[in-house]
Structure formats: structure tokens, C-alpha cells
Design an enzyme around this catalytic site. Sequence first.
Site, short mmCIF file in Angstrom:
data_model
loop_
_atom_site.label_atom_id
_atom_site.label_comp_id
_atom_site.label_asym_id
_atom_site.label_seq_id
_atom_site.Cartn_x
_atom_site.Cartn_y
_atom_site.Cartn_z
N ASP A 29 0.82 -1.23 0.00
CA ASP A 29 0.00 0.00 0.00
C ASP A 29 0.85 1.27 0.00
OD1 ASP A 29 -2.24 -1.63 0.11
OD2 ASP A 29 -2.25 -1.65 2.29
N LYS A 70 1.91 2.04 -5.20
CA LYS A 70 2.45 1.45 -6.43
C LYS A 70 1.56 1.77 -7.63
CE LYS A 70 2.37 -2.54 -4.30
NZ LYS A 70 2.20 -2.20 -2.88
N ALA A 90 -4.07 -7.75 -3.67
CA ALA A 90 -3.58 -6.39 -3.94
C ALA A 90 -4.75 -5.45 -4.18
CB ALA A 90 -2.68 -6.41 -5.17
N GLY A 91 -4.56 -4.20 -3.81
CA GLY A 91 -5.53 -3.15 -4.14
C GLY A 91 -4.71 -1.93 -4.51
N HIS A 92 -4.64 -1.63 -5.80
CA HIS A 92 -3.80 -0.52 -6.28
C HIS A 92 -4.71 0.61 -6.75
CE1 HIS A 92 -0.17 -3.41 -7.13
NE2 HIS A 92 -0.60 -3.46 -5.89
N GLN A 152 2.09 -6.13 -3.01
CA GLN A 152 2.50 -6.23 -1.60
C GLN A 152 3.81 -5.48 -1.40
OE1 GLN A 152 1.42 -9.58 -3.18
NE2 GLN A 152 -0.51 -8.57 -2.76
N ASP A 203 2.73 14.61 2.03
CA ASP A 203 1.73 15.60 2.43
C ASP A 203 0.96 15.21 3.68
OD1 ASP A 203 0.84 13.65 0.30
OD2 ASP A 203 -1.12 14.33 0.99
N VAL A 240 3.00 14.09 -3.57
CA VAL A 240 2.47 15.01 -2.55
C VAL A 240 0.93 15.05 -2.58
CG1 VAL A 240 4.52 16.45 -2.39
CG2 VAL A 240 2.83 16.97 -4.16
P1 GDP Z 1 -0.66 0.32 -3.59
O1 GDP Z 1 -1.30 -0.93 -3.12
O2 GDP Z 1 0.81 0.35 -3.33
O3 GDP Z 1 -0.97 0.65 -5.03
O4 GDP Z 1 -1.28 1.51 -2.70
P2 GDP Z 1 -2.83 1.68 -2.28
O5 GDP Z 1 -3.59 2.15 -3.44
O6 GDP Z 1 -3.32 0.48 -1.57
O7 GDP Z 1 -2.70 2.79 -1.17
C1 GDP Z 1 -2.18 4.06 -1.43
C2 GDP Z 1 -3.24 5.10 -1.06
O8 GDP Z 1 -2.64 6.36 -0.95
C3 GDP Z 1 -4.33 5.25 -2.11
O9 GDP Z 1 -5.52 5.58 -1.49
C4 GDP Z 1 -3.81 6.42 -2.97
O10 GDP Z 1 -4.86 7.12 -3.63
C5 GDP Z 1 -3.18 7.28 -1.92
N1 GDP Z 1 -2.02 8.07 -2.34
C6 GDP Z 1 -1.03 7.73 -3.22
N2 GDP Z 1 -0.08 8.69 -3.24
C7 GDP Z 1 -0.45 9.63 -2.36
C8 GDP Z 1 0.16 10.87 -1.89
O11 GDP Z 1 1.24 11.23 -2.28
N3 GDP Z 1 -0.54 11.56 -0.96
C9 GDP Z 1 -1.74 11.16 -0.47
N4 GDP Z 1 -2.33 11.92 0.45
N5 GDP Z 1 -2.33 10.01 -0.87
C10 GDP Z 1 -1.68 9.26 -1.79
P1 IMO Z 2 -0.87 -4.19 -2.23
O1 IMO Z 2 -0.37 -4.78 -3.53
C1 IMO Z 2 -0.96 -4.57 2.12
C2 IMO Z 2 -1.24 -8.62 3.76
C3 IMO Z 2 -2.52 -9.04 4.45
C4 IMO Z 2 -1.97 -10.02 5.47
C5 IMO Z 2 -0.85 -10.72 4.70
C6 IMO Z 2 -1.25 -12.05 4.07
O2 IMO Z 2 -2.14 -3.46 -2.33
O3 IMO Z 2 0.22 -3.42 -1.55
P2 IMO Z 2 -2.77 -12.71 1.99
O4 IMO Z 2 -4.21 -12.45 1.70
O5 IMO Z 2 -1.83 -12.20 0.95
O6 IMO Z 2 -2.50 -14.15 2.33
O7 IMO Z 2 -2.48 -11.89 3.35
O8 IMO Z 2 -0.47 -9.82 3.67
N1 IMO Z 2 -1.40 -8.12 2.37
C7 IMO Z 2 -1.28 -6.83 2.03
N2 IMO Z 2 -1.06 -5.73 2.79
N3 IMO Z 2 -1.04 -4.46 0.79
C8 IMO Z 2 -1.24 -5.54 0.01
O9 IMO Z 2 -1.21 -5.50 -1.34
C9 IMO Z 2 -1.40 -6.80 0.63
N4 IMO Z 2 -1.63 -8.05 0.18
C10 IMO Z 2 -1.61 -8.85 1.26
O10 IMO Z 2 -3.15 -7.94 5.05
O11 IMO Z 2 -1.37 -9.33 6.53
MG MG Z 3 -2.86 -1.58 -1.86
#
Ligand code: GDP
Ligand code: IMO
Ligand code: MG
Length: 422
Positions: free
Chosen positions: A16, A19, A42-44, A225, A334, A412
Site C-alpha cells: 500500500d 504502487k 492487492a488493491g492498487h 504487496q 503531504d 504530494v
Molecule cells: P498500492 O497498493 O501500493 O498501489 O497503494 P494503495 O492504493 O493500496 O494505497 C495508497 C493510497 O494512498 C491510495 O488511497 C492512494 O490514492 C493514496 N495516495 C497515493 N499517493 C499519495 C500521496 O502522495 N498523498 C496522499 N495523500 N495520498 C496518496
Molecule cells: P498491495 O499490492 C498490504 C497482507 C494481508 C496479510 C498478509 C497475508 O495493495 O500493496 P494474503 O491475503 O496475501 O495471504 O495476506 O499480507 N497483504 C497486504 N497488505 N497491501 C497488500 O497489497 C497486501 N496483500 C496482502 O493484510 O497481513
Molecule cells: Mg494496496
Amino acid sequence: MNKGKVDALLGIVFGDEGKGKVVDVFTPKYDIVARFAGGPNAGHTIIFEGKKFVLRSIPSGIFSPDKINIIGNGCVIAPDLFMAEAQELETAGYDLRSRLHISKRAHLILPTHRVLDRAYEAAKGKNKVGTTGKGIGPTYSEKASRTGLRVGDILENFDEKYQSLKARHEEILRHMGYTDYDISAEEQQWLRGVEYMRTFTLSDTEIEINRALAEGKSVLAEGAQGTMLDIDHGTYPYVSSSNTVCGGVCTGLGVSPQSIGEVFGIFKAYSTRVGAGPFPVELFDETGDRIREIGHEYGAVTGRNRRCGWVDLVALRYAIMINGVTQLVMMKSDVLDTFPVIRVCVAYEKDGVRTSDMPFDTASWQAVYEDLPGWQTDLTGLTSEDQFPKAFSDYVAYLEKALNTPITILSVGPDRAQTIMR
Ligand code: GDP
Ligand code: IMO
Ligand code: MG
């Protein structure tokens, strides 16, 4: 971007890190974007022009026209969730058919893998991993046991193969005494998902990628991850079940180590973790709550609270070493805009012994901090480095020195546009 090379963008902490946003920003420079590990755990998140998308299995390069997106052999895929995700994009007007290719070697997540995920978690009692419940662990275990089903299997005699594996899972669940589940509705949707997947290009993506590299094309490998969730190098057993590190790019796409170019390591200006497991920098106080609230640190997949803390140099140094990170990308600076003091974990301590190396048993170590002045300035509207407040420039310089790696991109704000290249 390197012609004929695979650059990798890897989460280097607990996932998270942002990415999705950065892959979306980078994509115009590449020919192919490929996911090499993980699945719908994953949740991107990608935000642009007032629109927000959360991708699970589909690479974050899908919003740039004319780019090929690949789900590689190292990934696991749930046909029902894939269908829901792809249809949402199709409804929003994105053409996927010609641009999204799925490896025949990627493994299928069955509905019963998800039940097994819940059953194994329940059996762990208070030592639960806190998985996303998407069947990731059972599917990768099955792959290692050589009993899994792969995407290519849906092309021939699939029903027989599916029924046989499902029966095996039901038997395991019976042995575990875990019988209170009903997958009938889910299974119908899953089978519809299998039909839907058949309408996509299912291919030998390792050959496709290597041919593209030989033609001088460029590939961006999108991590899922983060390093601390890697099956080998993370905080085992509180990890996911794949190799999320740079080595996973080679195995998960079928490319040689020599083909790897830049390795971008992405991290936040603070730390988060979702799920159970050691997290020495975790804040249990008001500061942690404030970071969570300002940063909207709630899971993109499960909605759970993300645990929050200060940046952890022990974890970052370890991840830079394991992945061979060449450039760092710092996100969400930020979120710290209003904090008068910014803390940095510089080492871990136990029984009067200090270490800056990642220990085997992270859980029993405590974080040691250094304090830096906060910038107390709104960074969200900044567009270039020369506008940085001094305290923020100092924070960036401090991290670069401590990590011996340049921070070349700073984010930011969540929007595509809120990205500063140095
Ligand atoms: P990922 O799994 O690595 O793709 O990241 P996630 O999407 O799960 O989590 C990142 C969160 O931070 C999302 O809600 C993005 O919209 C938000 N985000 C990304 N970059 C920034 C930033 O620079 N500032 C803020 N405030 N939010 C951001
Ligand atoms: P992205 O790509 C954050 C964590 C789960 C749990 C552990 C094992 O969005 O960064 P699983 O379901 O994979 O067997 O869970 O890994 N986890 C993540 N935490 N971001 C993720 O993906 C994750 N994918 C799995 O919360 O602790
Ligand atoms: Mg994520």
C-alpha cells in the site's frame, strides 16, 4: 526507462505504498506493464481527472492507450473477481481485449481456496495472519504441491479438472471439521468468470516479454504487496505467499537477471501495516490515529484499519539490499504536513543491544528514534523541488544519506498530477 530492459517498481515495506499511482504515472514511458506476483489480495489505487479506480489483478498500466498489460506466470487469479474488475473498466470505456494478456501458467484461485483460507485462519486461533481472505496462501501452497490448476487448464477438459480439485478441497475441509460454508452462488459466478476469461488472450507471456525485450522494447514490472510481506524475506509467518522482491520479477515473468534495469523502491514518508504481525514502529497513540485519518489508511481490499507508525530505516535498508534498489520513490509526504516533529526509526533495540540489521525475530525488538523538525507547510500544490520548504528538503536529504540511495520521485497527493520528478 531502459530499452530492452525490465524496470521494476517494488513496494519495499508492508504494501500500500502507492504502487498503482506511480505505475500509472510511469506507463507512458514503457511498452509493456506486467504484474509478476500476487493476485486479488492487492488493491492498487489510481486517481486522475476526478476518477478513482482500485485494481486488484489487472496491471495499473491499463489507463494508458496502446500499452500492453500482462498478468504474468507468477500471479494467481480468481476468474470471478477478474471478471468484475475487467467489466468495470470496460464499462468505463477502456478497451482490454487487445491490450491485456494473461499467462497460461498463472494459477487459478478456486472458490474452495477461499474457504480453505478462512479455515486455516480459523484454525490458527490467536496466531491468525490476518489474510485478505482471497485464497492466496492455499493457491500458492497448491502450486508448490504441484496439484494446482493453471489458466491454460481452462482451455481443455476443464470441468473434469475443476471437479476433481474441488472434491479434494472439500475432503480437506471435512477433515478439518470446517463444514459450515456454501459456495453455490459464488461458484456460479466463478464459472461465468472462467467463460469470460476464455475470451481474452491467454498466452505464453514469458515468450512474448522476451521477444519484446529482444526488439528493444521496455517493460515495467509492477510489484504487489511489499518486501516485508515476502514469503522469504518478510516477517514470516505474517507474510503473503509469493516472492514480492526483485527476484520474483525473474521467476514471475520468466526473464533473466541480466534483463533487469532500474529497480524503483517505493515507500511512504511514514509506515503502515495491515493484518497481523510484528511492526516495531507501530504507534498506539493519538499520533498514529492522526496519520491514519489524514492518510486515509484503511485497506483498499478489506477496508480494515491500517496500523500506522514512523518511517523505519532498518526495514528500508534491508529492502534496498534485498532488491538492489537503484532509486527511491517517496509517497504521501503531504500526510505529515501538520506534524511539528517527524520521527525516524534509526535502529532496533533489545536488552540493551542495538542493531541496524533486520533481525530474524522482529517482534521482540523495539524501535529507536531520531527526531527531525516538521515542515508544517501544505505540500499538496507543489510542482517542483525548488518550492520545497527547507525542513522538507532536509528530511529528504536525511533519508537519502541514511539509505545511501537517491529519492528521485516524490508524491504530494493522490492524483496523477501531484508527482514531482527530481
Ligand atoms: P498500492 O497498493 O501500493 O498501489 O497503494 P494503495 O492504493 O493500496 O494505497 C495508497 C493510497 O494512498 C491510495 O488511497 C492512494 O490514492 C493514496 N495516495 C497515493 N499517493 C499519495 C500521496 O502522495 N498523498 C496522499 N495523500 N495520498 C496518496
Ligand atoms: P498491495 O499490492 C498490504 C497482507 C494481508 C496479510 C498478509 C497475508 O495493495 O500493496 P494474503 O491475503 O496475501 O495471504 O495476506 O499480507 N497483504 C497486504 N497488505 N497491501 C497488500 O497489497 C497486501 N496483500 C496482502 O493484510 O497481513
Ligand atoms: Mg494496496
